[in-house]
Design a protein around this motif. Sequence first.
Motif, mmCIF file in Angstrom:
data_model
loop_
_atom_site.group_PDB
_atom_site.id
_atom_site.type_symbol
_atom_site.label_atom_id
_atom_site.label_comp_id
_atom_site.label_asym_id
_atom_site.label_seq_id
_atom_site.Cartn_x
_atom_site.Cartn_y
_atom_site.Cartn_z
ATOM 1 N N TYR A 116 0.597 -1.322 -0.021
ATOM 2 C CA TYR A 116 -0.151 -0.037 -0.079
ATOM 3 C C TYR A 116 0.870 1.288 -0.006
ATOM 4 N N GLY A 117 2.167 1.349 0.135
ATOM 5 C CA GLY A 117 2.817 2.323 0.162
ATOM 6 C C GLY A 117 3.535 2.855 1.516
ATOM 7 N N LEU A 118 4.461 3.605 1.320
ATOM 8 C CA LEU A 118 5.131 4.115 2.590
ATOM 9 C C LEU A 118 4.179 4.965 3.630
ATOM 10 N N ASP A 119 3.416 5.773 2.860
ATOM 11 C CA ASP A 119 2.437 6.517 3.847
ATOM 12 C C ASP A 119 1.655 5.755 4.686
ATOM 13 N N GLU A 120 0.919 4.674 4.312
ATOM 14 C CA GLU A 120 0.217 3.610 4.834
ATOM 15 C C GLU A 120 0.885 3.017 5.989
ATOM 16 N N ALA A 121 2.142 2.751 5.505
ATOM 17 C CA ALA A 121 3.033 1.923 6.596
ATOM 18 C C ALA A 121 3.466 2.803 7.530
ATOM 19 N N ASP A 122 3.776 4.086 7.403
ATOM 20 C CA ASP A 122 4.124 5.220 8.222
ATOM 21 C C ASP A 122 2.971 5.275 9.475
ATOM 22 N N TYR A 123 1.797 5.534 8.590
ATOM 23 C CA TYR A 123 0.389 5.785 9.451
ATOM 24 C C TYR A 123 0.335 4.555 10.476
ATOM 25 N N GLN A 124 0.308 3.353 10.032
ATOM 26 C CA GLN A 124 0.026 2.212 10.855
ATOM 27 C C GLN A 124 1.011 2.070 11.742
ATOM 28 N N ALA A 125 2.395 2.516 11.441
ATOM 29 C CA ALA A 125 3.357 2.547 12.544
ATOM 30 C C ALA A 125 3.226 3.289 13.597
ATOM 31 N N GLU A 126 2.640 4.671 13.357
ATOM 32 C CA GLU A 126 2.392 5.471 14.348
ATOM 33 C C GLU A 126 1.135 5.029 15.218
ATOM 34 N N GLN A 127 0.175 4.262 14.703
ATOM 35 C CA GLN A 127 -1.076 3.816 15.478
ATOM 36 C C GLN A 127 -0.144 2.674 16.513
ATOM 37 N N GLU A 128 0.814 1.988 15.772
ATOM 38 C CA GLU A 128 1.305 0.658 16.701
ATOM 39 C C GLU A 128 2.123 1.613 17.972
ATOM 40 N N ALA A 129 2.814 2.539 17.665
ATOM 41 C CA ALA A 129 3.609 3.239 18.838
ATOM 42 C C ALA A 129 2.866 3.857 19.590
ATOM 43 N N ASN A 130 1.629 4.316 19.236
ATOM 44 C CA ASN A 130 0.667 4.881 20.234
ATOM 45 C C ASN A 130 0.172 3.841 21.122
ATOM 46 N N GLY A 131 -0.030 2.659 20.611
ATOM 47 C CA GLY A 131 -0.631 1.505 21.231
ATOM 48 C C GLY A 131 0.053 1.322 22.473
ATOM 49 N N TYR A 132 1.536 1.266 22.109
ATOM 50 C CA TYR A 132 2.711 0.861 23.124
ATOM 51 C C TYR A 132 2.781 2.151 24.124
ATOM 52 N N PHE A 133 2.562 3.458 23.890
ATOM 53 C CA PHE A 133 2.633 4.455 24.828
ATOM 54 C C PHE A 133 1.437 4.517 25.899
ATOM 55 N N GLN A 134 0.125 4.039 25.332
ATOM 56 C CA GLN A 134 -0.938 3.823 25.703
ATOM 57 C C GLN A 134 -0.935 2.571 26.779
ATOM 58 N N SER A 135 -0.345 1.583 26.293
ATOM 59 C CA SER A 135 -0.349 0.304 27.163
ATOM 60 C C SER A 135 0.841 0.527 28.335
ATOM 61 N N ALA A 136 1.756 1.241 28.139
ATOM 62 C CA ALA A 136 2.902 1.294 29.159
ATOM 63 C C ALA A 136 1.992 2.462 30.196
ATOM 64 N N GLN A 137 1.456 3.549 29.903
ATOM 65 C CA GLN A 137 1.020 4.446 30.818
ATOM 66 C C GLN A 137 -0.188 3.732 31.656
ATOM 67 N N GLY A 138 -0.928 2.897 31.085
ATOM 68 C CA GLY A 138 -1.849 2.304 31.976
ATOM 69 C C GLY A 138 -1.496 1.040 32.741
ATOM 70 N N GLN A 139 -0.512 0.308 32.113
ATOM 71 C CA GLN A 139 -0.038 -0.796 32.947
ATOM 72 C C GLN A 139 1.429 -0.885 33.409
ATOM 73 N N GLY A 140 2.048 0.105 33.335
ATOM 74 C CA GLY A 140 3.328 0.166 33.741
ATOM 75 C C GLY A 140 4.602 -0.226 32.814
ATOM 76 N N TYR A 141 5.429 0.378 32.869
ATOM 77 C CA TYR A 141 6.658 0.044 31.929
ATOM 78 C C TYR A 141 7.567 -1.153 32.551
ATOM 79 N N HIS A 142 8.104 -1.804 31.526
ATOM 80 C CA HIS A 142 9.234 -2.819 31.755
ATOM 81 C C HIS A 142 10.006 -3.094 30.898
ATOM 82 N N GLU A 143 10.973 -4.198 31.088
ATOM 83 C CA GLU A 143 11.885 -4.198 30.141
ATOM 84 C C GLU A 143 11.235 -4.958 28.864
ATOM 85 N N LEU A 144 11.764 -4.912 27.713
ATOM 86 C CA LEU A 144 11.457 -5.667 26.530
ATOM 87 C C LEU A 144 11.494 -7.347 26.729
ATOM 88 N N VAL A 145 12.709 -7.543 27.297
ATOM 89 C CA VAL A 145 12.813 -8.759 27.609
ATOM 90 C C VAL A 145 12.463 -8.778 29.272
#
Length: 879
Positions: A398-427
């Motif tokens: 679908y092209g770079l714009d679509e990929a970048d938009y969805q990547a932004e949504q994924e990053a926001n998902g992480y930010f919201q998850s961490a804010q609500g449930q706490g931060y921890h190491e990736l491993v």
Amino acid sequence: MKKNLLYLIVGTAMLFACGSSQSKESEKTANTEPVEETNIEIESTEEIEMVQQPIYRKAETIYTDLIHTQLKVRFDWENSQMPGIATITAKPHFYPSDSLILDAKAMEIKSVKMNGANLVYTYTNDLLKIKLDKTYTRSDKYTVVIDYVAKPEDRKAGGSAAINSDKGLFFINPKGEEKDKMTHLWTQGETEASSVWFPTIDAPNVKTTQEIFMTVKKEYQTLSNGKFMGSKTNADGTKTDHWKQDLPHAPYLFMMAVGDFAVIEDSYTRKDGTKMPVNYFVEKEWAKYAKDIFGETPNMIKFFSDLLKVEYPWDKYHQIVVRDYVSGAMENTGAVIFGEYAYKTKRELLDGTDQSTIAHELFHHWFGDLVTAESWSNLTLNESFANYSQYLWDEHRYGLDEADYQAEQEANGYFQSAQGQGYHELVWWDYKDKEQMFDGHSYNKGGRILHMLRNYLGDEAFFEGISQYLKKNSFKAAEFHQLRLAFEEVSGEDLNWFFNQWYLAKGHPILEVNQTFDATTNTLKVTIDQAQDLEQFPLFQLPIDIAIHDTKGVITHRVWVNQLKNSFDLPVNGVLKGMIFDNQQMLLAKVRETKPTEQWIYQYYNSDRFAPRQAALLNGLKPGNANSEQLILDALNDSFWKIRATAIEKSGTLTGENKVKALQIIKNLSVQDDKSQVRSAAVNYVAANESGLELTKVIESAMEKDQSYMVISAALKGYAKVDPIKAIEAAKKLENENSSKMIAGIANVYGLYGTVDQANFFRKTLMSNKVSGFEQLGTLNSFTLLNSRLGASQLLESVKVYNYLAENGGFYTKMFMARNVQYLLGGMEEKQETLSDELADKEKSKDADFVKKTSEELTNLTTAIEEFRKLLPKEEDEE
């Protein structure tokens, strides 16, 4: 989610936590000599501070290698049980052993034999401990045969937000009592629930080949891992299907599904010209849409095989859609399960596909199935790559714009998850429960980290690194160090600095970016401060590209942000036009950037990436600024749909003639735009900013001519703002549409504007299969909104629906059931208090009819409150 008591209490709690987590491993330690205990008495009057070793969730210690698992099973639908014969071939991993210890949850063990002779065994605490006939060495194979009955309904099921039940084996409508739901069954192994339906060593670092013989009704289709070897007709009218997988994989990836499915055949052509089956198992009414839903799969297999330089390694790639699934989808090797949300008609697919999920599960067949995380602490080795596959496919398809938009949504998902449930190491070595690993860190954050590494190393080195990782660890378990070493071998660089901060530390950088132009030296001073809490999070090392736009063009500077405060003097040739921070658009960070409005506006017109254009549109709007208003007008015609949709939203800030121009453009977009998301946003905007005949034209055009249910739903909602009664009449005509999305759109209107007359629509809809997935949740939310306006007698009827959904609802519905109930209870309890006060009012109590009516309402309301409270988890109810 996932203070301070006396050391002794905290220490004791940690001991119990460690004890429970280690009990399985300690019980599995076979043939060890007893250790003599020594009692040491210490006399002290001082308080002893309890000190504990930190929790470390190690990988399962391997005492036994599973070699082959053969299962012969049949199904007792009446009792939701599965009689089976498991024939397990194994050998000691290294040390000689005379025991085999298997996970076996909620089973009846009838016998355990070797070469026809009974073996001694014990079965307690979900562990089957078998005494072998002799001591075996690592050179010796042996085979045991276990006669058992799997009883998943006897298991006290647990679960998590990601996988809401660990019952393992699920009989769906087994007695045929639900007329709108097909009788079928399916399994869910991750994390450690395969051992509910067959005895095994249920750990991710164990691998075994397998074969399954399933005896079922002759009209049923079966699905499992590996190749379909054939079917045998039995004398009693049943048949036995045989599936066999010759390549080893982890037990949590074993699967079965049985039911009257339609099988739509497709194929993938390998590089050697052979065709591999790629089939889609769906309910018969959905057969005509199967290729619309899953048809890109062969193209995905080719794309990923070529990209990774590792051909798809398994026998086949089948996908199946089941009802009442306990998660989103599952990467069972060669036999992927999806929840019913995947069912979509051609019209529904106009509003969005599930290709990201299809890509995610497919990519797992390299990352997770071929190479498996050795422990749940390393889960991101599976999930970060699967998450990143979504970006790779979007970029390719679908092209770079679509990929970048969805990547932004994924990053926001992480930010919201961490804010609500706490931060921890990736491993994460010290999680409380392995189910916690299935969160925005392992998935979203991990995927974004891989994207940063790709941008740092470059495409050639990055993809060669992951190719080497796959080839060296095929059919094995791995930990994240092996991934690092693969990248280091290819790039020649020590990458501990990257992995230490992103895999072994918490959080993300918070960056404050400012600039100052020095006209005397013609340099731009860019200051970048790291503002994250350094007591919790590391000081990051960040290679970042800064693009300077000036009279001579664009020059990109690579800078290293590795101090708390960083300053860079960048040369400017002639006039400074703009500066784009993180020109690669790769950084996982919260960035607060300050720069002049003129630079934001310049950035919109001079960047070919989604994120800078979107940021310019959000930050380059200055009230009364003609260039800002022109930016919005131009963005309405942007090449990417999300920018156009954002511009529609921002058009409300326009003034005068520009506002008139924008309205006309948006009216055209409501009809002509090729993306339903934009047309829907346009209809919503017109409904909020137009009236009378002009609004009616737009709404009627959308409802009569648009094929998108999203657009029609937006039109219905807009219609309701003008004339709720007519909107409800229009909605009634659409109630029989074969679309979850349309039903959810109707429900939204009914929830906002409906009366008791619409209550039966919700009850009928929610107690059938008309809506599923997110649409079922949306319909429930709308029903809750309607119920907040209904009387007590209606609430007593409604509680039956909530009870039904609590038991039979989809994954997302169950996840958010408590919130809906809490919302209702808040209003009900407030009304209960009001009614009680009214009955206590001396003047009102003189009115006998009032007292009778109010008392009856209060009684019904109190009963309804009691019934709704039963739907809450105990701890929430007690609070």
